[in-house]
Write a protein that holds these residues in place. Structure first.
Motif, PDB file in Angstrom:
ATOM      1  N   GLN A  16       0.889  -1.162  -0.161  1.00 51.54           N
ATOM      2  CA  GLN A  16       0.061  -0.147   0.015  1.00 51.54           C
ATOM      3  C   GLN A  16       0.866   1.224  -0.041  1.00 51.54           C
ATOM      4  O   GLN A  16       1.553   1.294   0.916  1.00 51.54           O
ATOM      5  CB  GLN A  16      -0.948   0.003   1.238  1.00 51.54           C
ATOM      6  CG  GLN A  16      -1.810  -1.198   1.423  1.00 51.54           C
ATOM      7  CD  GLN A  16      -2.729  -0.854   2.588  1.00 51.54           C
ATOM      8  OE1 GLN A  16      -2.352  -0.293   3.636  1.00 51.54           O
ATOM      9  NE2 GLN A  16      -3.922  -1.426   2.396  1.00 51.54           N
ATOM     10  N   PRO A  17       0.649   2.034  -1.073  1.00 50.22           N
ATOM     11  CA  PRO A  17       1.606   3.432  -1.162  1.00 50.22           C
ATOM     12  C   PRO A  17       1.464   4.052   0.205  1.00 50.22           C
ATOM     13  O   PRO A  17       0.069   4.097   1.043  1.00 50.22           O
ATOM     14  CB  PRO A  17       1.080   4.236  -2.218  1.00 50.22           C
ATOM     15  CG  PRO A  17       0.497   3.250  -3.028  1.00 50.22           C
ATOM     16  CD  PRO A  17      -0.213   2.127  -2.066  1.00 50.22           C
ATOM     17  N   PHE A  18       2.377   4.646   0.869  1.00 53.18           N
ATOM     18  CA  PHE A  18       2.398   5.629   1.886  1.00 53.18           C
ATOM     19  C   PHE A  18       3.387   6.694   2.037  1.00 53.18           C
ATOM     20  O   PHE A  18       3.980   6.898   0.926  1.00 53.18           O
ATOM     21  CB  PHE A  18       2.808   4.654   3.083  1.00 53.18           C
ATOM     22  CG  PHE A  18       4.085   4.189   3.057  1.00 53.18           C
ATOM     23  CD1 PHE A  18       5.282   4.727   3.827  1.00 53.18           C
ATOM     24  CD2 PHE A  18       4.430   2.887   2.524  1.00 53.18           C
ATOM     25  CE1 PHE A  18       6.527   4.101   3.807  1.00 53.18           C
ATOM     26  CE2 PHE A  18       5.695   2.198   2.526  1.00 53.18           C
ATOM     27  CZ  PHE A  18       6.772   3.209   3.246  1.00 53.18           C
ATOM     28  N   THR A  19       3.270   7.466   2.841  1.00 52.62           N
ATOM     29  CA  THR A  19       4.085   8.933   2.865  1.00 52.62           C
ATOM     30  C   THR A  19       4.898   9.000   3.989  1.00 52.62           C
ATOM     31  O   THR A  19       4.265   8.637   5.073  1.00 52.62           O
ATOM     32  CB  THR A  19       3.224  10.190   2.899  1.00 52.62           C
ATOM     33  OG1 THR A  19       2.432   9.992   1.571  1.00 52.62           O
ATOM     34  CG2 THR A  19       3.926  11.491   2.935  1.00 52.62           C
ATOM     35  N   ILE A  20       6.025   9.258   4.080  1.00 53.15           N
ATOM     36  CA  ILE A  20       7.165   9.178   5.286  1.00 53.15           C
ATOM     37  C   ILE A  20       7.135  10.731   5.606  1.00 53.15           C
ATOM     38  O   ILE A  20       7.141  11.355   4.927  1.00 53.15           O
ATOM     39  CB  ILE A  20       8.402   8.822   4.643  1.00 53.15           C
ATOM     40  CG1 ILE A  20       8.415   7.191   4.422  1.00 53.15           C
ATOM     41  CG2 ILE A  20       9.393   9.240   6.095  1.00 53.15           C
ATOM     42  CD1 ILE A  20       9.590   6.844   3.859  1.00 53.15           C
ATOM     43  N   CYS A  21       6.582  11.030   6.794  1.00 50.99           N
ATOM     44  CA  CYS A  21       6.355  12.298   7.343  1.00 50.99           C
ATOM     45  C   CYS A  21       7.500  12.570   8.603  1.00 50.99           C
ATOM     46  O   CYS A  21       7.963  11.652   9.267  1.00 50.99           O
ATOM     47  CB  CYS A  21       5.287  12.680   8.081  1.00 50.99           C
ATOM     48  SG  CYS A  21       3.884  12.373   7.033  1.00 50.99           S
ATOM     49  N   LEU A  22       8.537  13.834   8.142  1.00 46.65           N
ATOM     50  CA  LEU A  22       9.478  13.761   9.063  1.00 46.65           C
ATOM     51  C   LEU A  22       9.235  14.780  10.113  1.00 46.65           C
ATOM     52  O   LEU A  22       8.382  15.761   9.965  1.00 46.65           O
ATOM     53  CB  LEU A  22      10.730  14.247   8.345  1.00 46.65           C
ATOM     54  CG  LEU A  22      11.295  13.410   7.177  1.00 46.65           C
ATOM     55  CD1 LEU A  22      12.531  13.930   6.461  1.00 46.65           C
ATOM     56  CD2 LEU A  22      11.461  11.941   7.841  1.00 46.65           C
ATOM     57  N   THR A  23      10.269  15.197  10.977  1.00 46.87           N
ATOM     58  CA  THR A  23       9.824  16.130  12.303  1.00 46.87           C
ATOM     59  C   THR A  23       9.912  17.638  11.770  1.00 46.87           C
ATOM     60  O   THR A  23       9.239  18.602  12.067  1.00 46.87           O
ATOM     61  CB  THR A  23      10.949  15.909  13.128  1.00 46.87           C
ATOM     62  OG1 THR A  23      12.176  16.005  12.940  1.00 46.87           O
ATOM     63  CG2 THR A  23      11.132  14.864  13.934  1.00 46.87           C
ATOM     64  N   ASP A  24      10.745  17.744  10.532  1.00 54.26           N
ATOM     65  CA  ASP A  24      10.919  19.330  10.122  1.00 54.26           C
ATOM     66  C   ASP A  24       9.932  19.345   9.200  1.00 54.26           C
ATOM     67  O   ASP A  24       9.625  20.607   8.282  1.00 54.26           O
ATOM     68  CB  ASP A  24      12.228  19.573   9.372  1.00 54.26           C
ATOM     69  CG  ASP A  24      12.506  18.588   8.127  1.00 54.26           C
ATOM     70  OD1 ASP A  24      11.588  17.785   7.628  1.00 54.26           O
ATOM     71  OD2 ASP A  24      13.690  18.553   7.616  1.00 54.26           O
ATOM     72  N   GLY A  25       8.719  18.588   8.912  1.00 48.96           N
ATOM     73  CA  GLY A  25       7.597  18.946   7.984  1.00 48.96           C
ATOM     74  C   GLY A  25       7.873  18.185   6.617  1.00 48.96           C
ATOM     75  O   GLY A  25       6.711  18.269   5.808  1.00 48.96           O
TER      76      GLY A  25
END
Length: 78
Positions: A16-25
């Motif tokens: 399933q496609p996904f998005t990696i979200c980082l602490t800096d936005g």
């Protein structure tokens, strides 16, 4: 976030496609499992590829979430 949680998302069947979200936005879309590479003995770092030859080495400790909602940009309504 741990590297094992990221590996789990990449190896999920069916993928399933996904998005990696980082602490800096910053956000990185993963539309296919081949867009992520792991170093054999790394506990924290991995590579995410993007459009063209773009790539980033990321630290799992800087990942705040993996967004499985859609993994891709939303379409604009006309």
């Amino acid at each position: 976030m741990t590297i094992s949680k990221i590996r789990e998302a990449v190896r999920k069947q069916p993928f399933q496609p996904f998005t990696i979200c980082l602490t800096d936005g910053r956000k990185f879309q993963v539309r296919h499992p081949e867009f992520v590479a792991f170093f054999p003995n790394a506990d924290r770092t991995f590579i995410v590829t993007g459009p063209g030859e773009e790539h980033r080495v990321l630290d799992a400790f800087l990942v705040t979430s993996l967004d499985h909602a859609n993994g891709k940009a939303r379409r604009r309504k006309r």
